[in-house]
Scaffold this motif. Sequence first.
Motif, mmCIF file in Angstrom:
data_model
loop_
_atom_site.group_PDB
_atom_site.id
_atom_site.type_symbol
_atom_site.label_atom_id
_atom_site.label_comp_id
_atom_site.label_asym_id
_atom_site.label_seq_id
_atom_site.Cartn_x
_atom_site.Cartn_y
_atom_site.Cartn_z
ATOM 1 N N VAL A 92 48.328 47.887 38.742
ATOM 2 C CA VAL A 92 48.709 46.792 39.637
ATOM 3 C C VAL A 92 48.089 45.498 39.129
ATOM 4 N N ALA A 93 48.591 44.387 39.622
ATOM 5 C CA ALA A 93 47.988 43.078 39.386
ATOM 6 C C ALA A 93 47.972 42.330 40.702
ATOM 7 N N ASN A 94 47.048 41.393 40.832
ATOM 8 C CA ASN A 94 46.913 40.718 42.126
ATOM 9 C C ASN A 94 48.059 39.769 42.428
ATOM 10 N N ASN A 95 48.914 39.483 41.436
ATOM 11 C CA ASN A 95 50.042 38.584 41.686
ATOM 12 C C ASN A 95 51.385 39.304 41.783
ATOM 13 N N TYR A 96 51.395 40.623 41.678
ATOM 14 C CA TYR A 96 52.652 41.349 41.806
ATOM 15 C C TYR A 96 53.205 41.222 43.223
ATOM 16 N N LEU A 97 54.486 40.911 43.332
ATOM 17 C CA LEU A 97 55.179 40.781 44.615
ATOM 18 C C LEU A 97 54.427 39.835 45.545
ATOM 19 N N ASN A 98 54.014 38.718 44.964
ATOM 20 C CA ASN A 98 53.301 37.677 45.720
ATOM 21 C C ASN A 98 52.032 38.206 46.398
ATOM 22 N N GLY A 99 51.397 39.157 45.747
ATOM 23 C CA GLY A 99 50.149 39.693 46.261
ATOM 24 C C GLY A 99 50.294 40.851 47.223
ATOM 25 N N GLU A 100 51.511 41.175 47.615
ATOM 26 C CA GLU A 100 51.710 42.253 48.588
ATOM 27 C C GLU A 100 51.484 43.634 47.978
ATOM 28 N N SER A 101 51.775 43.781 46.687
ATOM 29 C CA SER A 101 51.653 45.084 46.043
ATOM 30 C C SER A 101 50.213 45.582 46.044
ATOM 31 N N ILE A 102 49.279 44.711 45.674
ATOM 32 C CA ILE A 102 47.881 45.142 45.622
ATOM 33 C C ILE A 102 47.319 45.381 47.020
ATOM 34 N N LYS A 103 47.797 44.622 47.997
ATOM 35 C CA LYS A 103 47.353 44.843 49.376
ATOM 36 C C LYS A 103 47.815 46.207 49.884
ATOM 37 N N GLU A 104 49.062 46.543 49.570
ATOM 38 C CA GLU A 104 49.595 47.831 50.012
ATOM 39 C C GLU A 104 48.868 48.975 49.328
ATOM 40 N N LEU A 105 48.584 48.814 48.023
ATOM 41 C CA LEU A 105 47.848 49.856 47.312
ATOM 42 C C LEU A 105 46.444 49.986 47.892
ATOM 43 N N GLY A 106 45.847 48.872 48.278
ATOM 44 C CA GLY A 106 44.530 48.921 48.899
ATOM 45 C C GLY A 106 44.520 49.730 50.178
ATOM 46 N N TYR A 117 43.017 57.200 39.557
ATOM 47 C CA TYR A 117 42.388 56.199 38.703
ATOM 48 C C TYR A 117 43.192 54.909 38.839
ATOM 49 N N LEU A 118 42.503 53.787 38.753
ATOM 50 C CA LEU A 118 43.129 52.489 38.938
ATOM 51 C C LEU A 118 43.018 51.637 37.681
ATOM 52 N N ALA A 119 44.136 51.035 37.304
ATOM 53 C CA ALA A 119 44.166 50.050 36.215
ATOM 54 C C ALA A 119 44.657 48.738 36.804
ATOM 55 N N VAL A 120 43.949 47.650 36.511
ATOM 56 C CA VAL A 120 44.300 46.342 37.069
ATOM 57 C C VAL A 120 44.515 45.363 35.922
ATOM 58 N N LYS A 121 45.657 44.717 35.947
ATOM 59 C CA LYS A 121 45.988 43.711 34.948
ATOM 60 C C LYS A 121 45.140 42.466 35.156
ATOM 61 N N ASP A 122 44.579 41.976 34.075
ATOM 62 C CA ASP A 122 43.738 40.783 34.111
ATOM 63 C C ASP A 122 44.615 39.535 34.231
ATOM 64 N N THR A 123 44.577 38.903 35.395
ATOM 65 C CA THR A 123 45.315 37.648 35.600
ATOM 66 C C THR A 123 44.350 36.526 35.974
ATOM 67 N N LEU A 139 40.273 43.884 47.769
ATOM 68 C CA LEU A 139 41.659 44.153 48.126
ATOM 69 C C LEU A 139 42.010 45.632 47.956
ATOM 70 N N LEU A 140 41.413 46.265 46.960
ATOM 71 C CA LEU A 140 41.717 47.662 46.665
ATOM 72 C C LEU A 140 40.824 48.643 47.424
ATOM 73 N N ASN A 141 39.914 48.124 48.243
ATOM 74 C CA ASN A 141 39.016 48.982 49.013
ATOM 75 C C ASN A 141 38.253 49.957 48.118
ATOM 76 N N THR A 142 37.673 49.422 47.046
ATOM 77 C CA THR A 142 36.909 50.240 46.125
ATOM 78 C C THR A 142 35.746 49.428 45.577
ATOM 79 N N ASP A 143 34.780 50.119 44.971
ATOM 80 C CA ASP A 143 33.653 49.407 44.364
ATOM 81 C C ASP A 143 33.802 49.289 42.849
ATOM 82 N N HIS A 144 34.879 49.890 42.303
ATOM 83 C CA HIS A 144 35.102 49.779 40.871
ATOM 84 C C HIS A 144 36.562 50.072 40.552
#
Length: 271
Positions: A92-106, A117-123, A139-144
């Motif tokens: 995921v990335a924090n700008n996908y779908l205007n930020g809604e994608s990462i919120k939903e994944l969170g 496992y989580l991979a996050v695109k560097d934006t 946003l992802l409700n995680t510590d890493h």
Amino acid sequence: FLKKGKVTMSNSFLFSRRTFLKQGSLAVGLPAVALAAESTTATPILNQQEGMAYRKVPRTDISVSVLSQGGLVMGEGVRRYAIDKGVNFFHVANNYLNGESIKELGKVMKDHRDKVYLAVKDTFDYGDGKDDIGSILKLLNTDHIDFIMFNRHDPEDVLDDRIQTYFEKWKKEGKVRWAGLTIHNKIKETTAAGIKTQFYNLVMPVLDQPNLEAMAEGLREAEKLEVGFMAMKTMKGMKDREMEVAFLKKVLANPAVTTVNKGIGSYDMFD
């Protein structure tokens, strides 16, 4: 359409027409492709489910599902459904779908973080001097996060000073585990440069039909140097579901490909 390739076979982890195409609803009349065997790592496979295959990420102690889920397409409940079916890797990335994608994944991570496992695109905008990874973790409700995917599209940019500086800082703080490289332009050259550094555990290039053929040598080099491939946009330009599934099998027949990342918007599409 499908080329025969040498792949490691495991009776427990084959995509049969029944398990992969779900009762033949998307059957394409082509032989099932044998996928790479279960990793021999001592670390148990996370969220291992019957019917899903897994491959070890090179130079790590983890294995990920050969089908991983992206964040540019979002369907209600589909991420939870994918986890139930054995998917253990999300990008995921924090700008996908205007930020809604990462919120939903969170929201999903509130009770499923221990299964994936989580991979996050560097934006991030490094120019402002801010460390935005803290907001991503919140946003992802995680510590890493497991992979930070540095977003670079030129061979000269694959290992600039900022990448090493920020990655080492975040890793020391326990916020990231491994580094990855996302590539959208100058794909063949940038991917080759990223592989040669051996800094990245995963490279994530566009791997549609033309690029799969053009990058045959690069895939062999990645396997030799133990760099994993997370293929994206594999079905770019394909409109027919049967051809999409056939090409997915072709990509996964290459032992250098660790996982195919795909945005999935419905249960039927996942099946």
